[in-house]
Design an enzyme around this catalytic site. Structure first.
Site, mmCIF file in Angstrom:
data_model
loop_
_atom_site.group_PDB
_atom_site.id
_atom_site.type_symbol
_atom_site.label_atom_id
_atom_site.label_comp_id
_atom_site.label_asym_id
_atom_site.label_seq_id
_atom_site.Cartn_x
_atom_site.Cartn_y
_atom_site.Cartn_z
ATOM 1 N N PHE A 11 11.329 17.965 -45.751
ATOM 2 C CA PHE A 11 11.841 17.962 -47.127
ATOM 3 C C PHE A 11 13.378 17.819 -47.183
ATOM 4 N N ASP A 59 9.897 16.838 -29.750
ATOM 5 C CA ASP A 59 9.917 18.270 -30.069
ATOM 6 C C ASP A 59 11.289 18.814 -29.665
ATOM 7 N N ALA A 83 12.294 23.027 -38.145
ATOM 8 C CA ALA A 83 11.815 24.410 -38.152
ATOM 9 C C ALA A 83 10.408 24.457 -38.700
ATOM 10 N N THR A 125 18.941 30.131 -43.802
ATOM 11 C CA THR A 125 18.365 30.486 -45.097
ATOM 12 C C THR A 125 18.885 31.838 -45.587
ATOM 13 N N ASP A 126 18.866 32.018 -46.899
ATOM 14 C CA ASP A 126 19.259 33.325 -47.447
ATOM 15 C C ASP A 126 18.244 34.411 -47.094
ATOM 16 N N GLU A 127 17.053 33.985 -46.617
ATOM 17 C CA GLU A 127 16.017 34.977 -46.308
ATOM 18 C C GLU A 127 16.400 35.867 -45.132
ATOM 19 N N TYR A 153 8.912 34.475 -40.365
ATOM 20 C CA TYR A 153 9.777 33.299 -40.590
ATOM 21 C C TYR A 153 11.244 33.701 -40.646
ATOM 22 N N SER A 156 12.670 34.876 -37.411
ATOM 23 C CA SER A 156 12.955 33.807 -36.440
ATOM 24 C C SER A 156 14.243 33.074 -36.807
ATOM 25 N N LYS A 157 14.477 32.895 -38.113
ATOM 26 C CA LYS A 157 15.708 32.209 -38.540
ATOM 27 C C LYS A 157 16.926 33.084 -38.244
ATOM 28 N N LYS A 192 4.601 24.593 -50.992
ATOM 29 C CA LYS A 192 5.636 25.479 -51.523
ATOM 30 C C LYS A 192 5.485 25.598 -53.036
ATOM 31 N N LEU A 193 6.064 26.663 -53.607
ATOM 32 C CA LEU A 193 5.757 27.018 -55.000
ATOM 33 C C LEU A 193 5.829 25.841 -55.988
ATOM 34 N N ASP A 275 -1.057 39.668 -53.580
ATOM 35 C CA ASP A 275 0.341 39.430 -53.241
ATOM 36 C C ASP A 275 0.499 39.054 -51.769
ATOM 37 N N ARG A 276 1.600 38.361 -51.467
ATOM 38 C CA ARG A 276 1.982 38.059 -50.083
ATOM 39 C C ARG A 276 2.348 39.379 -49.393
HETATM 40 P P1 NAD Z 1 9.973 21.281 -43.812
HETATM 41 O O1 NAD Z 1 8.900 22.197 -43.321
HETATM 42 O O2 NAD Z 1 9.746 20.445 -45.032
HETATM 43 O O3 NAD Z 1 10.372 20.276 -42.641
HETATM 44 C C1 NAD Z 1 10.530 20.663 -41.307
HETATM 45 C C2 NAD Z 1 10.649 19.408 -40.439
HETATM 46 O O4 NAD Z 1 10.872 19.841 -39.085
HETATM 47 C C3 NAD Z 1 9.382 18.557 -40.424
HETATM 48 O O5 NAD Z 1 9.725 17.193 -40.523
HETATM 49 C C4 NAD Z 1 8.758 18.854 -39.068
HETATM 50 O O6 NAD Z 1 8.015 17.772 -38.546
HETATM 51 C C5 NAD Z 1 10.002 19.136 -38.236
HETATM 52 N N1 NAD Z 1 9.704 19.985 -37.060
HETATM 53 C C6 NAD Z 1 9.010 21.158 -37.066
HETATM 54 N N2 NAD Z 1 8.936 21.626 -35.809
HETATM 55 C C7 NAD Z 1 9.608 20.754 -35.015
HETATM 56 C C8 NAD Z 1 9.888 20.703 -33.634
HETATM 57 N N3 NAD Z 1 9.450 21.656 -32.793
HETATM 58 N N4 NAD Z 1 10.626 19.680 -33.141
HETATM 59 C C9 NAD Z 1 11.063 18.693 -33.985
HETATM 60 N N5 NAD Z 1 10.808 18.683 -35.294
HETATM 61 C C10 NAD Z 1 10.092 19.704 -35.810
HETATM 62 O O7 NAD Z 1 11.247 22.209 -43.970
HETATM 63 P P2 NAD Z 1 12.428 22.175 -45.063
HETATM 64 O O8 NAD Z 1 11.996 22.916 -46.256
HETATM 65 O O9 NAD Z 1 12.945 20.789 -45.183
HETATM 66 O O10 NAD Z 1 13.513 23.076 -44.325
HETATM 67 C C11 NAD Z 1 14.444 22.488 -43.412
HETATM 68 C C12 NAD Z 1 15.353 23.574 -42.871
HETATM 69 O O11 NAD Z 1 16.033 24.203 -43.940
HETATM 70 C C13 NAD Z 1 14.607 24.689 -42.133
HETATM 71 O O12 NAD Z 1 15.386 25.051 -41.017
HETATM 72 C C14 NAD Z 1 14.538 25.811 -43.131
HETATM 73 O O13 NAD Z 1 14.518 27.066 -42.480
HETATM 74 C C15 NAD Z 1 15.834 25.614 -43.889
HETATM 75 N N6 NAD Z 1 15.845 26.073 -45.309
HETATM 76 C C16 NAD Z 1 14.863 25.677 -46.172
HETATM 77 C C17 NAD Z 1 14.931 26.080 -47.500
HETATM 78 C C18 NAD Z 1 13.905 25.610 -48.507
HETATM 79 O O14 NAD Z 1 13.956 26.055 -49.674
HETATM 80 N N7 NAD Z 1 12.993 24.731 -48.160
HETATM 81 C C19 NAD Z 1 15.975 26.896 -47.936
HETATM 82 C C20 NAD Z 1 16.962 27.286 -47.021
HETATM 83 C C21 NAD Z 1 16.888 26.851 -45.707
HETATM 84 P P1 TYD Z 2 7.812 29.588 -51.421
HETATM 85 O O1 TYD Z 2 7.954 28.272 -52.110
HETATM 86 O O2 TYD Z 2 6.792 29.747 -50.364
HETATM 87 O O3 TYD Z 2 9.276 29.933 -50.864
HETATM 88 P P2 TYD Z 2 9.841 31.335 -50.223
HETATM 89 O O4 TYD Z 2 8.734 32.246 -49.954
HETATM 90 O O5 TYD Z 2 10.479 30.855 -48.965
HETATM 91 O O6 TYD Z 2 10.809 31.852 -51.229
HETATM 92 O O7 TYD Z 2 7.551 30.700 -52.517
HETATM 93 C C1 TYD Z 2 8.447 30.914 -53.581
HETATM 94 C C2 TYD Z 2 7.960 32.109 -54.374
HETATM 95 O O8 TYD Z 2 6.720 31.758 -55.010
HETATM 96 C C3 TYD Z 2 7.653 33.316 -53.518
HETATM 97 O O9 TYD Z 2 8.013 34.491 -54.231
HETATM 98 C C4 TYD Z 2 6.144 33.284 -53.328
HETATM 99 C C5 TYD Z 2 5.659 32.642 -54.623
HETATM 100 N N1 TYD Z 2 4.422 31.824 -54.515
HETATM 101 C C6 TYD Z 2 3.350 32.044 -55.384
HETATM 102 O O10 TYD Z 2 3.395 32.939 -56.245
HETATM 103 N N2 TYD Z 2 2.232 31.267 -55.261
HETATM 104 C C7 TYD Z 2 2.127 30.301 -54.317
HETATM 105 O O11 TYD Z 2 1.053 29.630 -54.230
HETATM 106 C C8 TYD Z 2 3.234 30.059 -53.442
HETATM 107 C C9 TYD Z 2 3.171 29.001 -52.394
HETATM 108 C C10 TYD Z 2 4.368 30.852 -53.583
#
Ligand code: NAD
Ligand code: TYD
Length: 339
Positions: A11, A59, A83, A125-127, A153, A156-157, A192-193, A275-276
């Protein structure tokens, strides 16, 4: 300038690849991606033939493949997006999160040391800061907030972040880290949500809201995140962490209702589910440092960003319908079937 972008078929990574090729047409951009379930090569189709772009399937944990690529490309900059990124999956099966997110980071940084780079950037990530209580809206995460993780998750980050800072202090590796809030926008994987709710709405399927839907996330349009990383690469201080967030806190339930309204679907589709485990209540970033040091501010207002995102999912049904028709269905059944 050669930039290796890991995870560039996912993404945020794919949006970053497009951003870099557009904003820095003289740079060479090399995408290294394993193409896990979350990686999608069709996303990169528009740039695949560009002379200054190369895609390599590998990888980040594969030392030999990583070293080979570094020997061939001699990158100036490495930006690590690769990741395992979904909290729910990390609760089901943490192992691969530790493998990719921690050991993959180590492998990349070892290659950076071996071949020498001007910058290694870790996308975090802020997490890593854990969560904030709902009744203290005055509290925000700053770069000095202690790490206090909740999920496999985020643990690990956070581990990877500590390793990155250790490689800077011990070996002098020129690193930077960005810790961003929740992103949304095109090419967001439909587990994702926001994309899940859009896809389910469009199929008139139940909208599974965890718990009471009161959890708060700080949403940022993905292009604003890409701009922040670009700024950090060019003007950020080595060894520093930068928080990236939009001061755009929203409750999950309000987002889901908004998506229903925008798509003309009834709120009766909303289904409250179990809930999660360990569910973080609230994330909220204080972006003062990146604003004052680098002049970054989010440019896309949520009203505009969510409309652009919904429009994108309407116009690109093939992209996400292909994804949700395959292996994803097994995942969906496992995660939501008995919830
Ligand atoms: P995503 O899951 O959409 O994409 C992850 C990509 O990494 C995929 O293309 C996957 O094929 C690749 N990948 C996974 N394992 C791999 C490996 N071992 N070797 C090579 N490639 C591999 O993730 P995203 O949402 O685009 O997030 C990207 C980064 O940003 C992550 O590090 C995540 O922790 C961080 N991040 C995401 C968010 C968010 O809201 N999505 C917010 C803050 C930070
Ligand atoms: P998500 O997109 O998985 O991101 P993160 O957990 O990394 O913040 O989830 C965003 C919020 O939405 C989180 O509080 C969990 C909630 N959620 C739902 O309520 N239903 C769902 O089906 C999903 C995937 C997430």
């Amino acid at each position: 300038m050669t930039v290796i972008v890991t995870g560039g078929a996912g993404f945020i990574g794919s949006n970053f690849v497009f951003h870099m090729l557009d904003k820095h047409p003289t740079y060479r951009v090399v995408c290294l991606d394993k193409l896990t379930y979350a990686g999608n090569l069709s996303t990169l189709a528009p740039v695949m033939e560009a002379p200054n772009f190369r895609f390599v399937r590998a990888d980040i944990c594969d030392r030999e493949a990583v070293n080979r690529l570094f020997a061939e490309e001699r990158p100036d900059v490495v930006v690590n997006f690769a990741a395992e990124s979904h909290v729910d999956r990390s609760i089901e099966d943490p192992g691969v999160f530790l493998q990719t997110n921690i050991l993959g980071t180590q492998t990349l940084m070892d290659a950076c040391r071996k071949y020498g780079v001007a910058r290694y950037h870790q996308v975090s990530t802020d997490e890593v800061y854990g969560d904030l209580p709902l009744d203290r809206p005055d509290l925000f995460f700053t770069e000095t907030t202690p790490l206090h993780t909740s999920s496999p998750y985020s643990a690990s980050k956070a581990s990877a972040d500590l390793l990155v800072l250790a490689y800077h202090r011990t070996y002098g590796l020129p690193v930077t880290i960005s810790r961003c809030s929740n992103n949304y926008g095109p090419y967001h994987f439909p587990e994702k949500l926001i994309p899940l709710m859009i896809a389910n709405c469009l199929h008139d399927r139940p909208l599974p809201v965890y718990g009471k839907g009161e959890n708060v996330r700080d949403w940022l349009y993905v292009e604003d995140h890409c701009k922040a990383i670009d700024l950090i690469l060019h003007n950020g201080r080595v060894g520093e962490v930068y928080n990236v967030g939009g001061h755009n806190e929203m409750r999950n339930i309000d987002i889901v209702k908004l998506i229903c309204r925008k798509l003309g679907k009834p709120e009766s589709l909303i289904t409250y589910v179990t809930d999660r485990k360990g569910h973080d209540m609230r994330y909220a970033i204080d972006p003062t440092k990146i604003h004052t040091e680098l002049g970054w501010l989010p440019e896309t207002k949520f009203e505009d960003g969510i409309q652009k995102t919904i429009d994108w999912y309407l116009e690109n049904r093939d992209w996400w319908e292909t994804i949700i028709s395959g292996e994803y269905m097994h995942y969906y059944e496992k995660m939501y079937g008995n919830r």
